[in-house]
Design a protein around this motif. Structure first.
Motif, PDB file in Angstrom:
ATOM      1  N   PRO A  11       0.825  -1.217   0.000  1.00 30.81           N
ATOM      2  CA  PRO A  11       0.000   0.000   0.000  1.00 30.81           C
ATOM      3  C   PRO A  11       0.860   1.268   0.000  1.00 30.81           C
ATOM      4  O   PRO A  11       2.023   1.255   0.403  1.00 30.81           O
ATOM      5  N   LEU A  15      -1.677   8.710   4.142  1.00 21.01           N
ATOM      6  CA  LEU A  15      -2.673   9.199   5.083  1.00 21.01           C
ATOM      7  C   LEU A  15      -2.001   9.996   6.199  1.00 21.01           C
ATOM      8  O   LEU A  15      -1.054   9.525   6.831  1.00 21.01           O
ATOM      9  N   ASN A 146     -13.236   4.172  -3.287  1.00 22.32           N
ATOM     10  CA  ASN A 146     -12.227   3.375  -2.604  1.00 22.32           C
ATOM     11  C   ASN A 146     -11.328   2.640  -3.592  1.00 22.32           C
ATOM     12  O   ASN A 146     -10.125   2.501  -3.357  1.00 22.32           O
ATOM     13  N   THR A 150      -6.882   5.350  -2.138  1.00 22.52           N
ATOM     14  CA  THR A 150      -7.061   5.691  -0.729  1.00 22.52           C
ATOM     15  C   THR A 150      -7.066   7.201  -0.533  1.00 22.52           C
ATOM     16  O   THR A 150      -7.825   7.742   0.272  1.00 22.52           O
ATOM     17  N   SER A 151      -6.231   7.895  -1.275  1.00 25.54           N
ATOM     18  CA  SER A 151      -6.121   9.338  -1.118  1.00 25.54           C
ATOM     19  C   SER A 151      -7.431  10.042  -1.441  1.00 25.54           C
ATOM     20  O   SER A 151      -7.894  10.893  -0.669  1.00 25.54           O
ATOM     21  N   ALA A 154     -10.023   9.212   1.216  1.00 27.05           N
ATOM     22  CA  ALA A 154      -9.732   9.879   2.488  1.00 27.05           C
ATOM     23  C   ALA A 154     -10.028  11.375   2.420  1.00 27.05           C
ATOM     24  O   ALA A 154     -10.531  11.966   3.379  1.00 27.05           O
ATOM     25  N   ALA A 215      -5.426   1.484   9.435  1.00 26.45           N
ATOM     26  CA  ALA A 215      -4.711   2.357   8.492  1.00 26.45           C
ATOM     27  C   ALA A 215      -3.212   2.316   8.724  1.00 26.45           C
ATOM     28  O   ALA A 215      -2.470   3.112   8.151  1.00 26.45           O
ATOM     29  N   GLU A 218      -0.853   2.468   5.779  1.00 35.42           N
ATOM     30  CA  GLU A 218      -1.007   3.559   4.823  1.00 35.42           C
ATOM     31  C   GLU A 218      -0.816   4.931   5.457  1.00 35.42           C
ATOM     32  O   GLU A 218      -0.978   5.946   4.794  1.00 35.42           O
ATOM     33  N   MET A 293     -15.488   5.082   4.569  1.00 36.03           N
ATOM     34  CA  MET A 293     -14.208   4.695   5.167  1.00 36.03           C
ATOM     35  C   MET A 293     -14.382   3.728   6.336  1.00 36.03           C
ATOM     36  O   MET A 293     -13.406   3.392   7.006  1.00 36.03           O
ATOM     37  N   TYR A 297     -13.383   0.731   3.482  1.00 39.84           N
ATOM     38  CA  TYR A 297     -11.949   0.850   3.772  1.00 39.84           C
ATOM     39  C   TYR A 297     -11.504  -0.170   4.817  1.00 39.84           C
ATOM     40  O   TYR A 297     -10.585  -0.951   4.598  1.00 39.84           O
ATOM     41  N   ARG A 301      -9.183  -3.682   4.191  1.00 39.19           N
ATOM     42  CA  ARG A 301      -7.783  -3.711   4.660  1.00 39.19           C
ATOM     43  C   ARG A 301      -7.530  -4.924   5.537  1.00 39.19           C
ATOM     44  O   ARG A 301      -6.454  -5.525   5.487  1.00 39.19           O
ATOM     45  N   THR A 325      -4.875  -0.254  -4.137  1.00 36.49           N
ATOM     46  CA  THR A 325      -6.037  -0.548  -3.299  1.00 36.49           C
ATOM     47  C   THR A 325      -6.451  -2.006  -3.496  1.00 36.49           C
ATOM     48  O   THR A 325      -6.296  -2.560  -4.589  1.00 36.49           O
TER      49      THR A 325
END
Length: 453
Positions: A11, A15, A146, A150-151, A154, A215, A218, A293, A297, A301, A325
């Protein structure tokens, strides 16, 4: 021949603290505070404010108890990796899978709530079918965000959470002038039993913020993990408590119904349609961030981490080469969410009642194992703990308080529903059988491949 080590895509660490904070605040189950708070008030009367505050405090204690091990072992699998290290592979698999499964179950109920709230904005669209259509549309959009990266997910979460907090603060600050203190005089109309029964309901409202720990793979700086765990808890605890005080100060407890959001009714009374529109928009955002998320998310994960460690099919561990992702995990969760939405359109009680109870049970199991792992981490890895940039204060106070909170939720939730507990134990046994069969088969397959290489 020599064993060949295959390089796998990892990943992207993009974040920052603000994204983690938004993940924690937004992951709080949206329909719990907006749509189901009426049930808490009907159960405890005005004392529901204190019951929900206590529930939020227990969540806060849990965050502090886990913050130390989160910074010490920052991995995508979160509690799954921690528990595996200190209690063994099966318990690690159970802890992580239970937390992820709880989020997948939550996706169905929160998606339906999102569809219901969306329908409020379009009164001309009559019929329950529109609730289902809206729910599927937005679940699909959040899945795509998603998958895209991720950016982007988020950042979307951050903007939505900022609007959420601003809306709740606006309601509290403007509505405080309309509080009638007489609404609080009959503090516990159903006595201590009613008050205690509302604490598990409050806990459901605050579920989810522990998702921050997933998280770990990431986050740019692992030191942001404990900060985010603590400050996200402080944020939603203060905002929701103040907002609930204003709500109950405006509407007498015996006039609150569970047919619609009491926040919407309170805003409509004080501010008119515009206020109701704003609060309903805030409720929509709360549900949306929970799915964006939380369900997609967090669960993906954990599935990714467990697949990489051989507990789940390998396709869950695949990352898209460009976006990094877990695409297949996200798609799988989207399919489950759509199926649950369709089931809920026919049998909403199955989703709102039984699924909600099962996700609570699953998270109780996951939390308890994670707290035990955090205690063992402090006890057995003193050298590692000494090097950490953040250490939990007053150890073992917060782990003990966290376990007490878990016990209260377990007692209050399942005392009157023993069959729900039995069904929870059944799926744990089924999961254990799957683990024994699949993990053993995967290990044998890996050994055979190594021999060929």
């Amino acid at each position: 021949m020599a064993k060949v080590q295959l390089l796998e895509i990892e990943p992207i660490r993009n974040l920052k603290f603000r994204h983690l904070w938004a993940l924690g605040v937004g992951a709080v189950v949206g329909d719990g505070i907006f749509l189901l708070i009426g049930e808490g008030i009907a159960t405890a009367g005005p004392s529901a404010v204190l019951a929900y505050f206590i529930a939020g405090l227990f969540q806060f204690f849990l965050m502090i108890a886990l913050a130390e091990i989160a910074i010490g072992m920052p991995f995508a699998g979160g509690m799954s990796v921690w528990v595996e290290r200190f209690l063994g592979k099966w318990w690690g698999f159970l802890s992580g899978f239970a937390f992820a499964a709880g989020w997948v179950l939550a996706g169905g109920g929160v998606s339906m709530a999102l569809g219901t709230i969306t329908s409020w904005f379009f009164p001309q669209l009559t019929g329950k079918v529109w609730t289902t259509i809206f729910a599927i549309i937005f679940v699909s959009i959040f899945a795509i965000l998603n998958i895209y990266g991720t950016s982007i997910a988020a950042k979307t979460q951050l903007y939505l959470v900022l609007l959420l907090t601003a809306g709740m603060l606006l309601f509290a600050l403007i509505g405080i002038k309309d509080i009638n203190v007489d609404n609080f005089k009959e503090w516990m109309p159903y006595g201590t039993s009613g008050f205690l029964s509302a604490i598990p309901l409050g806990t459901y409202a605050y579920l989810g913020a522990v998702s921050i720990v997933t998280a770990g793979s990431e986050v740019v700086n692992p030191r942001d993990l404990p900060r985010a765990l603590i400050w996200s808890s402080v944020t939603f605890l203060i905002i929701y408590t103040v907002a609930q005080i204003v709500l109950q100060g405006i509407i007498p407890w015996d006039q609150v119904t569970i047919d619609s959001s009491p926040f919407t009714e309170a805003a409509n009374i004080v501010f008119g349609y515009a206020g109701a529109f704003i609060i309903n928009l805030v409720a929509w955002i709360a549900a949306a961030t929970c799915i964006l998320m939380g369900t997609f998310y967090t669960a993906s994960r954990i599935f990714f981490s467990q697949a990489r460690r051989g507990y789940l099919p390998k396709f869950f561990g695949y990352l898209h080469p460009k976006t990094r992702t877990p695409v297949y995990g996200i798609v799988f969760i989207w399919i489950c969410s759509v199926v649950f939405i369709l089931i809920g359109s026919v049998n909403p009680d199955l989703i709102y009642v039984e699924f909600s109870l099962q996700l609570t049970f699953a998270w109780i199991v996951s939390w308890a194992l994670a707290v035990v792992a955090a205690i063992l981490y402090r006890k057995k890895c003193k050298n590692e703990v000494e090097k950490l940039a953040w250490k939990q204060p007053l150890f073992p106070l917060f782990p003990i308080l966290g376990l007490i909170g878990i016990g209260i939720v377990f007692y209050g939730t399942f005392l009157g529903t023993p069959m729900t507990l039995v069904r929870g134990l059944v799926w744990i046994v089924a999961l254990f059988i799957f683990y024994k069969i699949y993990y053993k088969a995967d290990q044998n397959k890996s050994s055979d491949q190594e021999k060929v290489i």
